[in-house]
Scaffold this active site. Structure first.
Site, short mmCIF file in Angstrom:
data_model
loop_
_atom_site.label_atom_id
_atom_site.label_comp_id
_atom_site.label_asym_id
_atom_site.label_seq_id
_atom_site.Cartn_x
_atom_site.Cartn_y
_atom_site.Cartn_z
N GLU A 206 29.33 22.93 -49.02
CA GLU A 206 28.02 22.40 -49.36
C GLU A 206 27.87 22.11 -50.84
O GLU A 206 27.30 21.08 -51.23
CB GLU A 206 26.92 23.39 -48.93
N HIS B 92 47.57 29.03 -34.39
CA HIS B 92 47.43 28.01 -33.34
C HIS B 92 47.07 26.66 -33.95
O HIS B 92 46.39 25.86 -33.32
CB HIS B 92 46.38 28.43 -32.32
N LYS C 67 17.15 20.32 -48.07
CA LYS C 67 16.92 21.70 -47.65
C LYS C 67 16.51 21.81 -46.19
O LYS C 67 17.07 22.60 -45.44
CB LYS C 67 15.83 22.32 -48.55
N TRP D 28 15.25 11.38 -49.17
CA TRP D 28 16.59 11.65 -48.65
C TRP D 28 16.90 10.50 -47.70
O TRP D 28 16.29 10.39 -46.64
CB TRP D 28 16.64 12.99 -47.94
N CYS E 201 12.49 14.31 -46.43
CA CYS E 201 11.88 13.81 -47.65
C CYS E 201 10.69 14.67 -48.05
O CYS E 201 10.10 15.36 -47.22
CB CYS E 201 11.44 12.37 -47.46
N ASN F 88 8.03 10.68 -44.06
CA ASN F 88 9.13 11.61 -43.80
C ASN F 88 9.40 11.55 -42.30
O ASN F 88 8.51 11.81 -41.50
CB ASN F 88 8.74 13.03 -44.22
N GLY F 89 10.62 11.18 -41.93
CA GLY F 89 10.96 11.08 -40.52
C GLY F 89 11.81 9.86 -40.24
O GLY F 89 12.31 9.20 -41.16
N LYS G 278 29.36 27.43 -47.31
CA LYS G 278 28.80 27.50 -48.66
C LYS G 278 29.68 26.72 -49.65
O LYS G 278 29.17 26.01 -50.50
CB LYS G 278 28.67 28.96 -49.13
N ARG H 288 14.10 18.66 -51.25
CA ARG H 288 14.00 18.01 -49.94
C ARG H 288 14.59 16.60 -49.97
O ARG H 288 14.72 15.97 -48.92
CB ARG H 288 12.54 17.95 -49.49
N GLU I 139 30.47 30.93 -42.44
CA GLU I 139 29.39 30.79 -43.42
C GLU I 139 29.96 30.68 -44.84
O GLU I 139 29.47 29.88 -45.65
CB GLU I 139 28.42 31.96 -43.31
#
Length: 610
Positions: free
Chosen positions: A490, A506, A605, A74, A2, A100-101, A487, A27, A483
């Protein structure tokens, strides 16, 4: 995750807090709220993005408040809603808290407080904090003391700001595991979970450490540990300016940051190579010749995109420096009783330097007596302060939630570390010189790939409505495939998987049909023929192939529906080029699907909670 902002000074607190929250919206953007204190306590909260909160506020009627706190959320405990939005309040609405936490023992504390007559209105863990403070405030003479007595009862992580209309001239802040900085202005002070919220007003900052509590008034600030012993804090300076966190004409921060990579790659390389001597200078690692000689194994600990960078490091360091490397998810490392021994060297990688799981892994390794080095972007971050040394990647502020320029800057640093280690074993001066010359030329090569953005957008237009993608690469390009898939997941919400190309048969080959796009990294290296064989297998099953190939390669056209050409470079630096078209492909697909590119759903983020 947050974003939190606090202000005390002579200006309108509401305007500064709202603007600060906008800077921190990456955030968290589930809900937001503000609390302002003067003769009374004013507050407002709203589900959704900050613009909905802003629409509720009549700034002309609240401009007389000069002290306040704000929050953009968040969600962890409790769904996004007006009620669950921060700030949260005590029973009398005299105290407000933003947090935040995660408070892990909140259920037990909540049950105890309910027994004592406290009334809860939200589903959040945060609300127990303000009721604890309320309980102690009845016994203690000051808000500082009430907060100080409450904090030892909290298990978990927190970065909190507290205000009360009983002491309207102060803010109390405390930190354990969640970042907090104090910005020092002219006759005013700022608090935030990220420097981007304060850099518009000041570049003078103080970074709070875990276990510290600070009392802020218009006269200044005093920092203590939880035993109320004074703590002397050093002032730091933010090197970047407000332009760095603005879009500067780009439609999205992510696209701006993708196109910044020629410059950020140059910044990560600048001043760290003696090209003619074939040497690398990374003095921040604080390793002497005996330390280098004693390295028996290297471990990279990271999460998400940074973990993919660690995988690239494993391939490069093992091949070029011949040192065993292991790469671990930081989130798993701390819980599995890892075997660490003399001769191990640990690197932790984190863009923000505040990733909760990576910090916990760092501390686990240090508790075993192992040297831990950091690769991070944010000067003054917790990882930068707690490691035994490290390297800044110098990517500048990264606002887009999906990391792009930080990843390539991490790779530059990893290539430099590889050359540094390899020069102490098998790599000759001339070989190193050649690789460093390649790195020096890399920005213009990256720009050449960026110039293909419109071409890549056309390819994206053909596949933006597909529901699944497969990304395949071999060797050092397997992490790049991971990666690239990340992307796409996300920001476009398309299911995508990255695999080693050889593993396709496989299992994943069962998924391939004429609706499945398959992205191959098919550059000319020692496994090129093998990759061509894998492409033939996909083509035989009518998969749609998008290939990343080297300029001049005409054979690949026989198998691929689309080819994106990139310059040919050595294996050591190739991942820095092969990832660029994958970033652009994901971006353009997300835009064409109408997705929120900079603020993808459910993501934030900096992951500062477990």
């Amino acid at each position: 995750m947050c974003g939190i902002v606090g202000y005390i000074g002579s200006r309108s607190a509401a305007e500064i807090i709202i603007n600060g929250l906008k800077r921190l919206e990456y955030r968290g953007y589930d809900s937001s709220g503000v609390a302002l204190v003067g003769e009374d306590l004013f507050y407002n909260k709203s589900k959704g993005k900050i613009k909905f909160l802003e629409e509720k506020l009549d700034f002309s009627n609240i401009k007389h408040y000069h002290v306040g706190i704000g929050h953009t959320r968040w969600a962890t405990h409790g769904a996004p809603s007006d009620i669950n939005a921060h700030p949260h309040f005590d029973c009398k609405k005299e105290i407000a808290v933003v947090h935040n936490g995660i408070i892990e023992n909140y259920a037990a504390i909540k049950a105890l407080l309910i027994e004592k007559g406290h009334h809860f209105t939200s589903e959040t863990d945060t609300e127990v904090i303000v009721h604890l403070i309320e309980m102690y405030y009845q016994k203690e003479s000051s808000l500082l003391e009430a907060v100080r007595h409450s904090l030892p009862l909290l298990d978990g992580t927190y970065g909190i700001l507290v205000v009360s209309n009983r002491e309207p001239d102060k803010i109390i802040a405390a930190r354990k595991g969640s970042p907090l900085i104090l910005g020092i202005g002219s006759g005013e002070l700022f608090l935030a979970s990220d420097a981007s919220a304060v850099v518009e007003h000041t570049r003078r900052v103080v970074y709070l450490d875990d276990g510290e509590i600070v009392e802020i008034t218009s006269d200044g600030f005093k920092t203590y540990d939880l035993g109320k012993n004074p703590v002397q804090k050093d002032e730091s300076h933010i090197s970047w300016d407000i332009k760095s966190i603005e879009k500067q004409g780009f439609p999205h921060f992510m696209l701006k940051e993708i196109f910044e990579q020629p410059e950020t790659i140059k910044n990560a390389f600048r001043g760290r190579a003696l090209i003619e001597e074939g040497e690398v200078r990374l003095d921040g690692l604080s390793l002497n010749p005996e330390d280098f000689a004693g390295i028996q194994r290297i471990l990279f600990l990271a999460c998400g995109t940074s973990w993919h960078a660690g995988l690239v490091a494993e391939y490069l360091i093992e091949e070029f420096a011949r040192i065993p490397v292991e790469v671990e998810y930081a989130s798993e490392f701390r819980y599995r009783k890892p075997v660490l021994r003399k001769g191990d060297l640990v690197f932790v990688i984190s863009q923000s330097g505040e990733t909760a799981d990576t910090l916990a892994a760092l501390r686990e390794a240090k508790s075993c007596g192992i040297r831990v080095l950091g690769i991070t972007n944010v000067v003054g971050s917790t990882i930068a302060r707690e490691t035994d040394g490290g390297v800044y990647i110098h990517a500048g502020p990264e606002i887009g939630v999906a990391s792009t320029k930080a990843f390539t800057s991490q790779l530059v640093v990893i290539v430099l570390i590889t050359i540094l280690l390899a020069r102490r074993s098998e790599m000759s001066r001339d070989e190193a010189k050649g690789y460093l010359q390649e790195l020096e030329k890399l920005p213009q090569l990256v720009q050449a790939v960026l110039d293909k953005s419109d071409e890549i957008r056309k390819i994206a237009g053909q596949y933006c409505n597909r529901t699944n993608f497969l990304y395949l690469g071999r060797g050092v390009h397997f992490p790049v495939a991971l990666e690239g898939a990340l992307k796409l997941k996300e920001i476009s919400y398309i299911h995508a998987e990255g695999y080693p190309a050889a593993e396709m048969k496989h299992g994943p080959i069962a998924l391939i049909d004429d609706q499945m796009p398959v992205v191959f990294i098919a550059v000319r290296d020692e496994v090129y023929r093998k990759v061509i064989g894998n492409m033939e297998e996909v083509r035989a099953r009518k998969g749609n192939i998008i290939a990343i190939a080297n300029e001049g390669d005409r054979e690949v056209h026989r198998y691929a529906s689309h080819v994106i050409y990139i310059p040919e470079v050595s294996k050591l630096v190739a991942p820095l080029l092969t990832i660029i078209p994958l970033q652009l492909l994901a971006y353009h697909i997300a835009v064409l699907r109408g997705c929120s590119v900079d603020e993808p759903r459910n993501l934030a983020k900096s992951v500062t909670v477990e």
